[in-house]
Design an enzyme around this catalytic site. Structure first.
Site, PDB file in Angstrom:
ATOM      1  N   LYS A   1       2.437   1.707  14.386  1.00  0.00           N
ATOM      2  CA  LYS A   1       2.382   0.235  14.414  1.00  0.00           C
ATOM      3  C   LYS A   1       3.275  -0.323  13.303  1.00  0.00           C
ATOM      4  O   LYS A   1       2.935  -0.221  12.124  1.00  0.00           O
ATOM      5  CB  LYS A   1       0.958  -0.276  14.215  1.00  0.00           C
ATOM      6  CG  LYS A   1       0.868  -1.770  14.578  1.00  0.00           C
ATOM      7  CD  LYS A   1      -0.259  -2.493  13.926  1.00  0.00           C
ATOM      8  CE  LYS A   1       0.019  -2.968  12.531  1.00  0.00           C
ATOM      9  NZ  LYS A   1       1.120  -3.939  12.391  1.00  0.00           N
TER      10      LYS A   1
ATOM     11  N   GLU B   1       0.608  -6.740  -8.411  1.00  0.00           N
ATOM     12  CA  GLU B   1       1.911  -6.518  -7.793  1.00  0.00           C
ATOM     13  C   GLU B   1       2.457  -7.838  -7.233  1.00  0.00           C
ATOM     14  O   GLU B   1       1.820  -8.467  -6.404  1.00  0.00           O
ATOM     15  CB  GLU B   1       1.749  -5.503  -6.660  1.00  0.00           C
ATOM     16  CG  GLU B   1       3.054  -5.088  -6.071  1.00  0.00           C
ATOM     17  CD  GLU B   1       2.865  -4.079  -4.948  1.00  0.00           C
ATOM     18  OE1 GLU B   1       1.981  -4.283  -4.105  1.00  0.00           O
ATOM     19  OE2 GLU B   1       3.623  -3.096  -4.924  1.00  0.00           O
TER      20      GLU B   1
ATOM     21  N   GLU C   1      -0.125   5.251   1.105  1.00  0.00           N
ATOM     22  CA  GLU C   1       0.966   4.913   0.182  1.00  0.00           C
ATOM     23  C   GLU C   1       0.825   3.423  -0.089  1.00  0.00           C
ATOM     24  O   GLU C   1       1.192   2.607   0.759  1.00  0.00           O
ATOM     25  CB  GLU C   1       2.328   5.194   0.826  1.00  0.00           C
ATOM     26  CG  GLU C   1       2.549   6.612   1.286  1.00  0.00           C
ATOM     27  CD  GLU C   1       2.523   7.619   0.174  1.00  0.00           C
ATOM     28  OE1 GLU C   1       2.691   7.231  -0.995  1.00  0.00           O
ATOM     29  OE2 GLU C   1       2.317   8.804   0.460  1.00  0.00           O
TER      30      GLU C   1
ATOM     31  N   CYS D   1       7.595  -0.853  -3.315  1.00  0.00           N
ATOM     32  CA  CYS D   1       6.341  -0.447  -3.959  1.00  0.00           C
ATOM     33  C   CYS D   1       6.619   0.236  -5.299  1.00  0.00           C
ATOM     34  O   CYS D   1       5.807   0.162  -6.211  1.00  0.00           O
ATOM     35  CB  CYS D   1       5.591   0.483  -3.040  1.00  0.00           C
ATOM     36  SG  CYS D   1       6.650   1.787  -2.422  1.00  0.00           S
TER      37      CYS D   1
END
Ligand code: NAD
Length: 491
Positions: A174, A383, A249, A283
């Site tokens: 997906k 983040e 992840e 990331c």
């Protein structure tokens, strides 16, 4: 055939069962790019069923043949490099010099690496007691679900599919709802080079619908997920029904440390790449810059002009070095973080707003932004995932280490020094899945990639990922052992 508004199930492009689509925008000017199909539960069921139907034959296909198909795919992608670079740039806003120079070549290299891996995945003979042969078979898991974000959709397709297919699994992937185009094109190329129907299925759709259902699905043996930490937690919960294997992840808050003995020019360049490449939407971005107080002034005297000179613009222009963020929602999130930084008293050293340029006014642009902040400020802990760098200074090595390890994340981090002892001490003691010394954000399909803590668990790439997509089966054979009776009966 037009594929952009379709799902790829059982080797065919089909509309969503309920016909649902979502408009996808070009982040450069928010113009309409495509209407993309949105898979619902019925579509995910159909994709999982197709993958199950394909699994017996695919898992018994020789490893050499699976590898051959992956090599063919890599060649086919290479032949379509320009088309794929443009598609990825249009869909994500990633500058074309990067999609040409990195995303597409890395995608090719990753499929090739795992093509080569397919027939190198050997079992083991275990030294057990005399008279027995004990060996390990490394078997595929079955149907694996893969969920990817929007920041590097093409590259992540290769990171996910390459090892899963090499190991003999079938895949339902997906993509993020806003960036499915390059993945759909890869699916089309896979059909062209001869991957059997059902081995790979692609179901663009909303995370809360298609993603959630895939994570819950009893027919899925494993979920490999790349995305935010919050969604990662939901996936772990959703996976509980059939105890599926999960690999995560997740986000990061990479510390990039510059010591007073660093080669300053190299560190300045590397630190700008660490945060501003792909508009900071990575990331592993080096989003916290920790500077030794002795060199902070001279470092910033070189770093700020370099950051100011980064050429923002239409990502299709070859000279553009930084494009727009990938969506309006995300741009607003980054701008909101800049407000948070100001409210918490951070000093804005550079940027802090959308560029003041008429030609970019409709797009999702944010200027390269640098702030001086304190380690516990939200922008040093959370983040931001944008062209936003928080700078802090330190005096001692131990202080730098404590700062580097002072968030809940643990994905990637770097350091710039000429002192070998210090470099290896930090490599050992940084709480991080990856450490870069005198460089930043190097990746290679042969080198494991992943994190710890709130950055998730499991590893992509290298041999490590093959363990993620296989399970070991232990087989015992009595070769010539005399087994004493377990219930010795007298007479
Ligand atoms: P996100 O978690 O919102 O979405 C990622 C994917 O998950 C998308 O496909 C989305 O549709 C899907 N999703 C959303 N809700 C879901 C649910 N309830 N169940 C199942 N799937 C669901 O993340 P994002 O905003 O698209 O991506 C940015 C994040 O990804 C950042 O936090 C970034 O650090 C992380 N990321 C991590 C890595 C890594 O390798 N560690 C790489 C790139 C990005």
């Amino acid at each position: 055939m037009q594929i952009q508004d379709k799902l790829f199930i059982a080797g065919r492009f089909v509309p969503a069962a309920d016909g649902a689509t979502l408009p996808s925008l070009n982040p450069h000017d928010c113009s309409h790019l495509a209407d993309v199909a949105m898979a619902g539960k019925a579509d995910v069921d159909a994709a999982v069923e197709a993958a199950h139907d394909a699994f017996p034959a695919w898992s018994r296909t020789s490893a050499a043949e699976r590898g051959r198909l992956l090599y063919k795919l890599a060649d086919r992608i290479e032949a379509s490099a320009e088309e794929l670079s443009r598609l990825e740039t249009l869909d994500t806003g990633h500058p074309i010099r990067d999609t040409r120079g990195a995303d597409v070549p890395r995608t090719v290299a990753t499929f090739r690496y795992f093509g080569g891996m397919a027939d190198k995945l050997e079992g083991t003979v275990i030294p057990v007691e005399a008279g027995f042969l004990n060996y390990l078979l490394r078997e595929p898991l079955g149907v694996v679900g893969q969920i990817v974000p929007w920041n590097f959709p093409l590259m992540f397709t290769s990171w996910k599919m390459g090892p899963a297919l090499a190991a003999g699994n079938c895949v339902v992937l997906k993509p993020a709802e806003i960036t499915p185009l390059s993945t759909l094109r890869i699916a089309e190329l896979m059909a062209e080079v001869g991957f059997p129907p059902g081995v790979v299925n692609v179901v663009p759709g909303l995370g809360s619908v298609a993603g959630q259902y895939l994570a819950e699905h009893p027919g899925v043996a494993k979920i490999s997920f790349t995305g935010s930490t919050a969604t990662g937690r939901r996936i772990v919960q959703a996976s509980a029904g059939n105890l599926k294997k999960v690999q995560l992840e997740l986000g990061g808050k990479g510390a990039n440390i510059v010591f007073d003995d660093a080669r300053i020019d190299a560190a300045v360049n590397g630190s700008a790449f660490a945060i501003f490449h792909n508009q900071g939407q990575a990331c592993v971005a080096g989003s916290r810059l920790l500077l030794h107080e002795k060199i902070a002034g001279p470092f910033l005297d070189k770093f700020l002009p370099l950051a100011r000179s980064i050429r923002l613009g239409d990502p299709l222009e070859p000279s553009t070095e930084m494009g727009p963020l990938t969506s309006t929602v995300h741009r607003d999130r980054v701008l909101q973080y800049i407000e948070v930084a100001k409210e918490q008293g951070a000093e804005i050293l550079l940027g802090g707003k959308p560029p003041d340029r008429a030609d970019l006014s409709k797009g999702c642009y944010v200027e390269p932004t640098v702030v001086r902040a304190r380690p516990l400020d939200r922008v040093c802990q959370e983040e931001v995932f944008g062209p936003f760098l928080a700078v802090t200074t330190f005096k001692e090595d131990d202080e730098a280490l404590a700062l580097a390890n002072g968030t809940g994340y643990g994905l990637g981090g770097g350091l710039w020094t000429q002192d070998l002892t210090r470099a290896h001490r930090f490599a050992r003691e940084m709480k991080s899945g990856m450490v870069w010394i005198n460089c930043y954000k190097r990746v290679n399909p042969a080198s494991p990639f992943g994190g710890t803590g709130n950055s998730g668990y499991g590893r992509e790439m290298g041999f490590e990922v093959m363990r993620e997509y296989t399970q070991a089966k232990s087989v015992w054979v009595n070769v010539d052992a005399k087994l004493p009776p377990f219930y010795p009966r007298q007479g």
